[in-house]
Design a protein around this motif. Structure first.
Motif, PDB file in Angstrom:
ATOM      1  N   GLY A 154       0.789  -1.225   0.000  1.00 25.10           N
ATOM      2  CA  GLY A 154       0.000   0.000   0.000  1.00 25.10           C
ATOM      3  C   GLY A 154       0.818   1.270   0.000  1.00 25.10           C
ATOM      4  O   GLY A 154       0.295   2.340   0.305  1.00 25.10           O
ATOM      5  N   GLY A 157      -5.110  -0.307  -6.425  1.00 25.08           N
ATOM      6  CA  GLY A 157      -5.330  -1.347  -5.435  1.00 25.08           C
ATOM      7  C   GLY A 157      -5.743  -2.686  -5.978  1.00 25.08           C
ATOM      8  O   GLY A 157      -5.886  -3.642  -5.209  1.00 25.08           O
ATOM      9  N   MET A 212      -1.394  -6.523   1.980  1.00 28.02           N
ATOM     10  CA  MET A 212      -2.452  -6.313   1.004  1.00 28.02           C
ATOM     11  C   MET A 212      -2.306  -7.324  -0.124  1.00 28.02           C
ATOM     12  O   MET A 212      -1.194  -7.611  -0.566  1.00 28.02           O
ATOM     13  CB  MET A 212      -2.400  -4.887   0.437  1.00 28.02           C
ATOM     14  CG  MET A 212      -2.841  -3.829   1.418  1.00 28.02           C
ATOM     15  SD  MET A 212      -2.461  -2.134   0.862  1.00 28.02           S
ATOM     16  CE  MET A 212      -2.988  -2.174  -0.844  1.00 28.02           C
ATOM     17  N   ALA A 219      -7.150  -0.369   2.883  1.00 26.62           N
ATOM     18  CA  ALA A 219      -6.565   0.134   1.639  1.00 26.62           C
ATOM     19  C   ALA A 219      -7.637   0.863   0.854  1.00 26.62           C
ATOM     20  O   ALA A 219      -8.719   0.323   0.624  1.00 26.62           O
ATOM     21  CB  ALA A 219      -6.000  -1.014   0.810  1.00 26.62           C
ATOM     22  N   GLY A 244      -5.676   1.421  -3.217  1.00 26.09           N
ATOM     23  CA  GLY A 244      -4.331   0.879  -3.153  1.00 26.09           C
ATOM     24  C   GLY A 244      -3.406   1.575  -2.180  1.00 26.09           C
ATOM     25  O   GLY A 244      -2.221   1.228  -2.102  1.00 26.09           O
ATOM     26  N   SER A 294      -2.280   2.285   1.617  1.00 27.05           N
ATOM     27  CA  SER A 294      -2.393   1.760   2.982  1.00 27.05           C
ATOM     28  C   SER A 294      -2.676   2.907   3.946  1.00 27.05           C
ATOM     29  O   SER A 294      -1.906   3.867   4.035  1.00 27.05           O
ATOM     30  CB  SER A 294      -1.093   1.067   3.389  1.00 27.05           C
ATOM     31  OG  SER A 294      -1.128   0.691   4.757  1.00 27.05           O
TER      32      SER A 294
END
Length: 208
Positions: free
Chosen positions: A4, A45, A98, A136, A139, A141
């Motif tokens: 992320g 993401g 992630m 997230a 994408g 964090s």
């Protein structure tokens, strides 16, 4: 796996509709510098597989499930996107675990002058979103600053606003969210001991 930490703000160069899918060509000089066929790159993401690299552009195929579950179903040429290459085994872990498997979308509501940003999320995902937990968004964090009913807030620092798409969102914009995968595993393991929770302990759903 991804962490992320967005590496680059890229741009969708072309969108080609396919049968039950779409082919996206994305411009990103940094992430394409060492990209090869079969590599994974997260686009807002969403973990996608590189099928072609040409100069500073890479091409990916996005299946119907991903188009339906994520904001990539609204992808159009000229739109900026957050890009991150898969984390190398010897890389620094800067964000949180992630997978690039988007759980759904949220809607941008508002942002105050201090960067506190509010999103509305689908009710079924609420049990995975907790104050001071990880999430997230497109994408990126982030840490959840607060949760109220079907809304959550995050505090965005100026660097995040400048270097990612989150600084360019407008009220009503749709963003991808991936909840903390650890929470889903804990729920799965605990479900058999917690009758009446309504949690499906059988075959899992397919994520984007």
């Amino acid at each position: 796996m991804f962490t992320g930490i967005v590496e680059e703000l890229g741009e969708i160069a072309r969108v080609e509709p396919l049968s039950d899918a779409a082919r996206l060509t994305v411009r990103g000089p940094l992430v394409t510098s060492d990209a090869r066929h079969g590599d994974s790159i997260a686009v807002n993401g969403v973990c996608l597989t590189v099928v072609e690299v040409s100069g500073d552009e890479f091409t990916v195929d996005v299946v119907h499930e991903t188009l339906k579950r994520s904001s990539l179903g609204r992808a159009e040429a000229g739109r900026q996107v957050n890009l991150e290459r898969a984390m190398p085994a010897n890389g620094r872990f800067g964000g949180h675990v992630m997978q690039g498997h988007v759980d759904g979308t949220a809607t941008f509501l508002s942002r105050d002058p201090d960067g506190l940003t509010h999103f509305a999320f689908p009710a079924p995902l609420g049990r995975y979103i907790v104050e001071k937990g990880s999430i997230a968004v497109d994408g990126v964090s982030l840490t959840v600053a607060g949760v109220a009913k079907e809304e959550f807030s995050i505090a965005l620092i100026p660097t995040t606003l400048e270097l990612t798409t989150l600084g360019r969102t407008e009220p009503g914009d749709v963003v991808n969210i991936e909840v903390d995968v650890l929470a889903k595993y804990v729920e799965k393991l605990a479900a058999v001991h917690l009758p009446g929770t309504g949690v499906d302990n059988g075959k899992g759903k397919e994520d984007a």
